[in-house]
Design an enzyme around this catalytic site. Sequence first.
Site, mmCIF file in Angstrom:
data_model
loop_
_atom_site.group_PDB
_atom_site.id
_atom_site.type_symbol
_atom_site.label_atom_id
_atom_site.label_comp_id
_atom_site.label_asym_id
_atom_site.label_seq_id
_atom_site.Cartn_x
_atom_site.Cartn_y
_atom_site.Cartn_z
ATOM 1 N N PHE A 165 55.248 60.475 85.609
ATOM 2 C CA PHE A 165 55.219 60.027 84.293
ATOM 3 C C PHE A 165 56.617 59.449 84.016
ATOM 4 C CE2 PHE A 165 57.149 59.328 79.665
ATOM 5 C CZ PHE A 165 56.176 58.669 79.271
ATOM 6 N N ASP A 166 57.117 57.745 83.389
ATOM 7 C CA ASP A 166 57.850 56.933 84.257
ATOM 8 C C ASP A 166 59.633 57.878 83.771
ATOM 9 O OD1 ASP A 166 57.798 56.827 81.385
ATOM 10 O OD2 ASP A 166 56.993 54.979 81.202
ATOM 11 N N ALA A 204 53.252 68.037 78.369
ATOM 12 C CA ALA A 204 52.945 67.492 77.287
ATOM 13 C C ALA A 204 51.664 67.702 76.228
ATOM 14 C CB ALA A 204 53.805 65.865 77.181
ATOM 15 N N LYS A 226 54.410 65.905 71.768
ATOM 16 C CA LYS A 226 52.767 65.867 71.791
ATOM 17 C C LYS A 226 52.367 66.830 71.570
ATOM 18 C CE LYS A 226 54.359 63.060 75.085
ATOM 19 N NZ LYS A 226 56.296 62.542 74.862
ATOM 20 N N HIS A 250 61.228 48.461 81.123
ATOM 21 C CA HIS A 250 60.278 47.738 79.973
ATOM 22 C C HIS A 250 60.886 48.063 78.865
ATOM 23 C CE1 HIS A 250 59.658 51.648 80.716
ATOM 24 N NE2 HIS A 250 58.749 51.581 79.942
ATOM 25 N N TYR A 257 74.870 79.400 65.181
ATOM 26 C CA TYR A 257 74.998 79.125 66.539
ATOM 27 C C TYR A 257 74.120 79.708 67.281
ATOM 28 C CZ TYR A 257 77.381 76.700 70.137
ATOM 29 O OH TYR A 257 78.008 75.481 71.445
ATOM 30 N N ASP A 312 54.060 69.946 83.736
ATOM 31 C CA ASP A 312 54.521 68.933 82.507
ATOM 32 C C ASP A 312 53.294 69.410 82.042
ATOM 33 O OD1 ASP A 312 54.969 66.834 81.360
ATOM 34 O OD2 ASP A 312 55.614 65.778 82.561
#
Length: 462
Positions: A130-131, A220, A261, A453, A76, A218
């Site tokens: 990004f969304d 990714a 990614k 979506h 842990y 960001d």
Amino acid sequence: MKEIQWKTKFEPFKIKVIEAVPVTTAAERLAVLKRAAYNPFNLPAEKVTIDFLTDSGTGAMSDKQWGALMAGDESYAGAKSFYRFKDAVTSVTGFANVLPVHQGRAAERILFGVIASLKPGATIVSNAHFDTTRANVEANKMEALDIPVKEAYLFDTPGPFKGNIDLAKLKKVIKEKNVPLCVMTVTNNSFGGQPVSMANIREASKICKENGVPMFLDCARFAENAYFIKTREKGYQNKTPEQIAREMFSYADGAWMSSKKDALVNIGGFLAFKNDTAWLQKAKEALILGEGFLNYGGMSGRDMEALAVGLTEGLDENYLAYRIESTAYLGEGLLKAGVPIIYPPGGHGVYIDVKKFLPNFPQSKFPAQSLVCHMYKTGGIRAVEIGMLMFGRRDGKGNWLPAEMELVRLAIPRRVYTKSHFDYVIEVMAHIAKNKKDIKGLAVAWAPETLSHFSAKLKEVN
Ligand code: F0G
């Protein structure tokens, strides 16, 4: 002996384990699509032949990553796997303070929660959110403002770095608004997976520093971005992707990564800070509250092991050359088949410009979503709409408003499909390009308010 530069490009890996590709009949696909309410997110994967829904978490791990899983330390606190993960992230980014999270949006929820608690009602500025990033900014009652360069909107005009941020607008927005953070998304997913140049990152960072605004990446797809810099920006040809990535991060105050990614894992992520600031302290509290203890966040020990190995593999030059060139192969193939795309092709996917492909298709009938459904019906190919449905704007009376962009993204999983899979997709798309009249329009039967979506239900209309 002299080294010959062979023209044939091949996948720089061989296959050790295989998974059968589902093959379906047209009748099956029609029935399944209807049951899925014309939304590819509702399709069972076992009925999808080529899955280009996303490049996120869909890649194939290497033998070294599978091996590393066995070394997972599931303690842990203080697990060896945590330190291997943290060292790998620090060595790539240069950031000493690393928080593990289960995926990118968990980092976004934590970071924007922290910022909103210190600066309510602020504006987050970016080359493009990004969304999920936008949704997390807005869920914290802040504004998410995109200021891409104008070339980003010129889909068929080539340009080396169409993912850049508009520097003049950045200066202006920082002066006029309450801006606590600038986000550079590398590569720029919302605008075709286009790269951001080192010069643009450096200049944006300079503007931010002069105004006391932190800048985060960001990141990714930072490795794909680094490879584009190597091949397209003067002065970087002789540097390794790793050196380039390190320079990219050196201009930032922190970063978060959906590691699903470019770190070549199926789950995982991190939120990292250059300095030990008030943001870091608050983020640690939020991490423990919502994700898990500081030494695992939302991941198991074995996830962290696979991520540590994947981060290095994702920066391998042979892998990156194959990755970027195979995306370009698909993109050029589609263009030749009469399908207009955002040009040049991006790093992780090819984006079809549906307004150009279907100029007479009524705006109100979800042209990009209609094409997505038609691609599935015709060849069992699953892609994703970036248009009216994803942007989800309504007039308050339930009517859907047209979107600036109508795109279909074919996102390519890493190390999963071979050239013959791409040839198949090109053949299907060429057939569709010759038979556009068969594409049926859609209407929304039901959709939730946010991130519509993912779960919207649609029906076919004439
Ligand atoms: N930032 C960018 C640039 C992304 O592309 C994504 C995810 C995220 C953040 C969120 O990360 O999914 O791990 O929570 N993009 C996926 C896609 C979902 O299909 O483009 P996540």
